[in-house]
Design a protein around this motif. Sequence first.
Motif, PDB file in Angstrom:
ATOM      1  N   ILE A 114       0.885  -1.158   0.000  1.00 56.29           N
ATOM      2  CA  ILE A 114       0.000   0.000   0.000  1.00 56.29           C
ATOM      3  C   ILE A 114       0.923   1.208   0.000  1.00 56.29           C
ATOM      4  O   ILE A 114       1.712   1.387   0.939  1.00 56.29           O
ATOM      5  CB  ILE A 114      -0.918   0.019   1.239  1.00 56.29           C
ATOM      6  N   THR A 136      -6.872   0.746   6.527  1.00 56.42           N
ATOM      7  CA  THR A 136      -5.852  -0.050   5.841  1.00 56.42           C
ATOM      8  C   THR A 136      -6.501  -1.206   5.074  1.00 56.42           C
ATOM      9  O   THR A 136      -6.158  -1.469   3.919  1.00 56.42           O
ATOM     10  CB  THR A 136      -4.837  -0.596   6.872  1.00 56.42           C
ATOM     11  N   TYR A 140      -6.448  -1.642   1.021  1.00 52.34           N
ATOM     12  CA  TYR A 140      -5.970  -2.886   0.423  1.00 52.34           C
ATOM     13  C   TYR A 140      -7.029  -3.459  -0.538  1.00 52.34           C
ATOM     14  O   TYR A 140      -6.727  -3.831  -1.672  1.00 52.34           O
ATOM     15  CB  TYR A 140      -5.627  -3.932   1.494  1.00 52.34           C
ATOM     16  N   ILE A 162      -3.989  -9.127   3.722  1.00 49.63           N
ATOM     17  CA  ILE A 162      -3.878  -7.965   4.612  1.00 49.63           C
ATOM     18  C   ILE A 162      -3.980  -8.375   6.096  1.00 49.63           C
ATOM     19  O   ILE A 162      -3.491  -7.678   6.976  1.00 49.63           O
ATOM     20  CB  ILE A 162      -4.952  -6.909   4.224  1.00 49.63           C
TER      21      ILE A 162
END
Length: 267
Positions: A114, A136, A140, A162
Amino acid sequence: MKWDYHVHLEQGPYRTEWLRKFLAAAREAGIDEIGFSEHAYRFRQTESFWPKSWGLKAEEDADNYVSFICTLKKEGYPVKLGVEIDFAPGSETLIDDFISTYPWDYVIGAVHFIDDWGFDRPDQAHLWLEQNILETYRRYLALFREAAQTKLFDIMAHPDVIKVFGYRPPTSLRPEYESCAETLLEAGLSFEINTAGLRKPVREIYPGPEFIKPLAEANIPAIISSDAHRPEDVGADFPLAYQYAREHGLRQLVRFNNRRRQPMPLD
Ligand SMILES: [Zn+2]
Ligand SMILES: [Zn+2]
């Protein structure tokens, strides 16, 4: 018939003795065919594709890798030629040109970064402590969908990698997982049920139950893979993965030949 299409030779040389160790392990695990899927970033031919800040080392030659596997294929070894390619927004044309240079049996697309953060790398795991976990995950999954939408790839790798270090979002991401399933359906891609997650801190197969449900409901074809980096992990936890796929209502697996998808019933 069982096959494992996500296997890395990278910890050894492109030599028959090393590859034979994977074949021997496969036989032991009841796997009939191995597909090798080296990381494309290891090849000099891809050096300009990814940001320098990712710190990837391009020290191998794709020509060597491809001719090594193709020769063994011609000699009758039960192997397939694959590659695992990191998606980087903006590098689509370069990736497309690279893919069309070689006679792949299949191409695996993956998201491991990322921005400049290699979120699944042990040496960058401490950066998780600075993240908003929900945000996050969303970023992702947006990259995962963007990668699928390019239609450059045949298979999307480890769909929820992730979660690798066990950081979990505080709320359900079911709507996002459903959008991913829709995208794979529209793009005509397959997804991986990847057992490497069981060997990582998260100790869970990729994709987890909440993600595999919408994929199975959309009838997206799957492929069961180990992501082995050493011979002893070829076919790792396959019985469990087959059972997991069945339990979640998956009906179809796929094999590949020359980038053509061959459906295989899961019964
Ligand atoms: Zn990967
Ligand atoms: Zn891999």
